[in-house]
Write an enzyme that holds these catalytic residues in place. Structure first.
Site, PDB file in Angstrom:
ATOM      1  N   GLU A 144       0.813  -1.216   0.000  1.00  0.00           N
ATOM      2  CA  GLU A 144       0.000   0.000   0.000  1.00  0.00           C
ATOM      3  C   GLU A 144       0.849   1.270   0.000  1.00  0.00           C
ATOM      4  O   GLU A 144       0.858   2.058   0.945  1.00  0.00           O
ATOM      5  CB  GLU A 144      -0.968  -0.007   1.183  1.00  0.00           C
ATOM      6  CG  GLU A 144      -1.972  -1.135   1.132  1.00  0.00           C
ATOM      7  CD  GLU A 144      -2.986  -1.104   2.267  1.00  0.00           C
ATOM      8  OE1 GLU A 144      -4.096  -1.648   2.081  1.00  0.00           O
ATOM      9  OE2 GLU A 144      -2.667  -0.526   3.331  1.00  0.00           O
TER      10      GLU A 144
ATOM     11  N   GLU B  21      -6.669  -7.601  -0.915  1.00  0.00           N
ATOM     12  CA  GLU B  21      -7.331  -7.585   0.389  1.00  0.00           C
ATOM     13  C   GLU B  21      -8.810  -7.294   0.164  1.00  0.00           C
ATOM     14  O   GLU B  21      -9.167  -6.179  -0.215  1.00  0.00           O
ATOM     15  CB  GLU B  21      -6.719  -6.530   1.312  1.00  0.00           C
ATOM     16  CG  GLU B  21      -5.245  -6.754   1.618  1.00  0.00           C
ATOM     17  CD  GLU B  21      -4.666  -5.686   2.527  1.00  0.00           C
ATOM     18  OE1 GLU B  21      -5.456  -4.924   3.142  1.00  0.00           O
ATOM     19  OE2 GLU B  21      -3.425  -5.602   2.625  1.00  0.00           O
TER      20      GLU B  21
ATOM     21  N   TRP C  85      -9.027  -0.094  13.785  1.00  0.00           N
ATOM     22  CA  TRP C  85      -7.866  -0.176  14.653  1.00  0.00           C
ATOM     23  C   TRP C  85      -8.321   0.068  16.088  1.00  0.00           C
ATOM     24  O   TRP C  85      -9.493   0.324  16.356  1.00  0.00           O
ATOM     25  CB  TRP C  85      -6.832   0.872  14.229  1.00  0.00           C
ATOM     26  CG  TRP C  85      -6.161   0.566  12.928  1.00  0.00           C
ATOM     27  CD1 TRP C  85      -6.412  -0.479  12.099  1.00  0.00           C
ATOM     28  CD2 TRP C  85      -5.124   1.326  12.318  1.00  0.00           C
ATOM     29  NE1 TRP C  85      -5.601  -0.424  10.996  1.00  0.00           N
ATOM     30  CE2 TRP C  85      -4.782   0.676  11.109  1.00  0.00           C
ATOM     31  CE3 TRP C  85      -4.424   2.478  12.664  1.00  0.00           C
ATOM     32  CZ2 TRP C  85      -3.793   1.147  10.256  1.00  0.00           C
ATOM     33  CZ3 TRP C  85      -3.442   2.948  11.825  1.00  0.00           C
ATOM     34  CH2 TRP C  85      -3.123   2.291  10.627  1.00  0.00           C
TER      35      TRP C  85
END
Length: 687
Positions: free
Chosen positions: A151, A313, A321
């Site tokens: 990424e 993904e 998170w």
């Protein structure tokens, strides 16, 4: 040459982190993957300290052991280069590799992507770890390809270390050759910014007003893109040399990176990370929001890089998170819907993120297929169902290309310039989304077409497959692009522009000519006046000449003056001081048409214009579906497959007036039938 994923069978799998799990779990994990129809996994992209626990000391035992089990199980492997997370020994010994904020604050070790692309020692260490891994794994029977880094430009897409300032100067010297040319390109005579030595030139730095030189800011983004690609090339070149039998890709679409150039120059195909549930974090607040369906727009953009691609993904669970991005769990059926959303738009290989949810670290709430307890759950069952389906029908899908008559046109010049320029930047997002909604709800597939400066001759032939190009607000419009579009229109194509078109050159300088600049003659109009529409101003209304319906002209208004007798005025402003002036025009050039709309587009106007364009849904004449259903078409020389994706939590009624084969159920369908909530159909109409 088109860079596309070329497979003989569909591959479904997951991202896996053997370093995060006890070895006793590996065999059972791989066995269950195989039983679920999985055939591929990605590993290694965050494991630098496993491969090189100390500087210059390389250790492959743990991954060798895992790869041996993967080979025995028949699971193929994508190996990631681990350069997205430099280890603690590296950043401690070489702090110059760390990234720095514009204000000069160094980002410390402890998260990810905390490095810069310019540090000579970091480049050297990345070269070494990549080469060691490639040499070690080049002949491994389980490994089929490599993912470079992870990424690029995610988390942060600006870089201000001392090494970056030095690299920027070198990039500018190569681009402009002399300070005189740099000063001209940046307009430095304004506000006494003229440079007399290269040492005076930096990346943008904090200013009193918070606004840097706009031309410097544009070049900064171009530099960041080139510098990122250069960093990726370092690894790609090594992999090509040391592991020539493996393919090379990278994943994710993030800011300040020309992913099209990177794909063309370095990769075998592009890979994307698809998380439709981000729509709950960044909701579309306009009319008829697309929600998770909006991710089809992103997938269409990926398709403009690689017609067939990998989703490295694919979201499988709730995301978040420990401190941000709280996403709800996918509802029953949504994971399957999102999987086929990716497939409908060209994905021939999909890996779920992740196999099992991490029990420690920042992403303990970024859930995968398996929960912490490792027991059966509904996501495992849903993924198993998908695996069974794709084992049955995947081979009929793989390799087919998407079909569309309409393209939304983009370019990196305006994307990057529009980040700073509030006179055109915010318009594109609104207009593009409005058009995309109108096309989606009208069941009309659409592509993304990215303008590539310097590649006009190659792109000219690509345009011919589209009946309509929608280029909402190209403020920066190069002469070469205008010439390409002129030929397209003369040959019978239709181009639709919005306000603020063509007023800047490639350096971001405003043109000293009537607007819309290089396409003024093609449009047959001049912009005689303009104004922002904001603050307390009432929405400006517009009336069409052939019907008694009012529309609004939001955000910004170009007031038009007709310059050619081939122009037809379709609508006038009907309020404000420019009441009666042209707002929407169409001009005939050769066999084609050029529309100019003096404002940002909204859903109502885009829908109205679609009804006037020579495009139709691939469902026309044989299938009816509600607006909650997305339509996409993948085809090859043998057959055409029509995907119907229901984004509603309610059943959708599909009415077929002609018999069609439904691939997933293996049945023939006709008449009125209901899909399940979040249901998917893949139809082949009988001839």
């Amino acid at each position: 040459m088109t860079k596309t994923l070329s497979l003989k069978r569909f591959h479904l799998g997951a991202c896996y982190y053997p370093e995060q799990w006890d070895k006793s779990l590996w065999t059972d994990d791989l066995r269950r993957m195989k039983e679920m129809g999985f055939s591929i996994i990605r590993i290694g992209e965050f494991a630098w300290s496993i491969f090189e626990p100390e500087e210059g000391k390389f250790e492959f035992t743990m991954f060798d052991d895992f790869l041996e089990q993967a080979a025995i199980s028949g699971i193929k492997v994508i190996m990631g280069t681990p350069t997205a997370t430099p280890p603690a020994w590296l950043t401690h010994k070489y702090p110059e590799v760390l990234n720095v904020s514009m204000e000069g604050v160094t980002y410390q070790h402890g998260q990810r992507r905390h490095y810069n692309y310019s540090s000579p020692v970091y480049l050297e260490l990345c070269e070494r770890i990549t080469r060691k891994m490639a040499q070690h794994y080049k002949d491994h029977p389980a490994i089929v390809g490599w993912q470079i880094d992870n990424e690029f430009n995610c988390e942060i897409n600006v870089f201000y270390s001392e090494a970056d300032h030095l690299a920027f100067r070198q990039w500018l010297q190569k681009k402009y050759d002399t300070l005189e040319q740099l000063n001209s390109a940046w307009g430095t005579v304004f506000w006494n910014q003229t440079y007399t030595s290269w040492e005076q030139v930096y990346l943008t730095r904090p200013t009193v007003s918070g606004s840097p030189n706009p031309h410097q800011a544009l070049d900064e983004k171009r530099f960041i893109s080139d510098n990122t690609i250069s960093f990726a090339k370092l690894q790609a070149d090594i992999l090509r040399t040391e592991a020539p039998n493996h393919w090379v890709t990278t994943n994710g679409v993030f800011g300040h990176l020309d992913s099209h150039q990177m794909t063309d120059d370095l990769l075998d195909f592009f890979s994307y990370d698809s998380y439709p549930q981000f729509s709950t974090i960044y909701p579309d607040l306009g009319d008829k929001p697309l929600l998770d369906r909006k991710w089809s727009l992103s997938l269409s953009n990926v398709r403009s890089m690689s017609p067939n691609f990998c989703v490295m993904e694919q979201q499988s669970g709730p995301g978040g998170w420990v401190n941000k991005m709280e996403m709800p769990s996918p509802l029953p059926g949504q994971m399957r819907l999102w999987t086929y959303q990716s497939i409908a738009h060209g994905a021939d290989m999909i890996l779920y993120f992740r196999w099992r949810t991490a029990t420690f670290g920042t992403e303990i709430y970024w859930h995968g297929i398996n929960d912490y307890h490792n027991q059966p759950n509904r996501r495992v069952a849903e993924a198993s169902h998908i695996g069974q389906e794709l084992q049955k029908v995947g081979q009929r899908i793989v390799g087919k290309h998407n079909v569309a008559e309409v393209a939304l046109v983009r370019d990196y010049d305006n994307e990057w310039d529009g980040e700073l320029d509030q006179w055109h930047g915010p318009l594109t997002k609104q207009s593009e989304l409005s058009w995309y909604k109108a096309l989606q709800y009208g069941h009309i597939p659409v592509d993304i077409f990215m303008i590539r400066p310097g590649m006009e001759s190659e792109q000219q032939s690509e345009l011919s497959k589209y009946k309509v190009l929608i280029y909402p607000h190209p403020a920066i419009l190069r002469d070469s692009t205008a010439a390409m579009l002129q030929k397209y229109v003369e040959g019978g194509g239709i181009v639709i522009f919005g306000c603020r078109t063509g007023y800047k050159n490639e350096f971001g300088h405003c043109r000293m000519q009537p607007l819309p600049g290089p396409v003024a003659e093609m449009c047959g109009i001049h912009v005689e006046d303009f104004t922002m529409v904001n603050g307390t101003a009432s929405p400006v209304s517009v009336k069409f000449t052939d019907q008694d319906i009012d529309f609004t002209a939001p955000n910004f208004n170009d007031i038009l003056r007709v310059q050619s007798d081939t122009v037809e005025v379709l609508a006038h402003y009907s309020s404000s001081y420019y009441d009666g002036k042209p707002a929407l025009t169409v001009n005939r050039i050769g066999k084609g048409l050029v529309y100019y709309w003096g404002a940002a587009f909204d859903l109502a106007l885009a829908s109205e214009l679609i009804g006037r364009l020579p495009v139709k849904s691939p469902l026309a004449g044989w299938c009816q579906a509600p607006s909650t259903v997305e339509v996409a078409v993948r085809a090859d020389a043998e057959e055409e497959l029509v995907f119907l994706l229901n984004y509603s939590g309610e059943p959708a009624e599909i009415i077929l007036s002609a018999e069609a084969e439904e691939l997933l159920s293996g049945s023939k369908q006709t008449g009125a039938i209901q899909t399940e909530p979040y249901g998917v159909w893949i139809l082949k109409k009988e001839k």
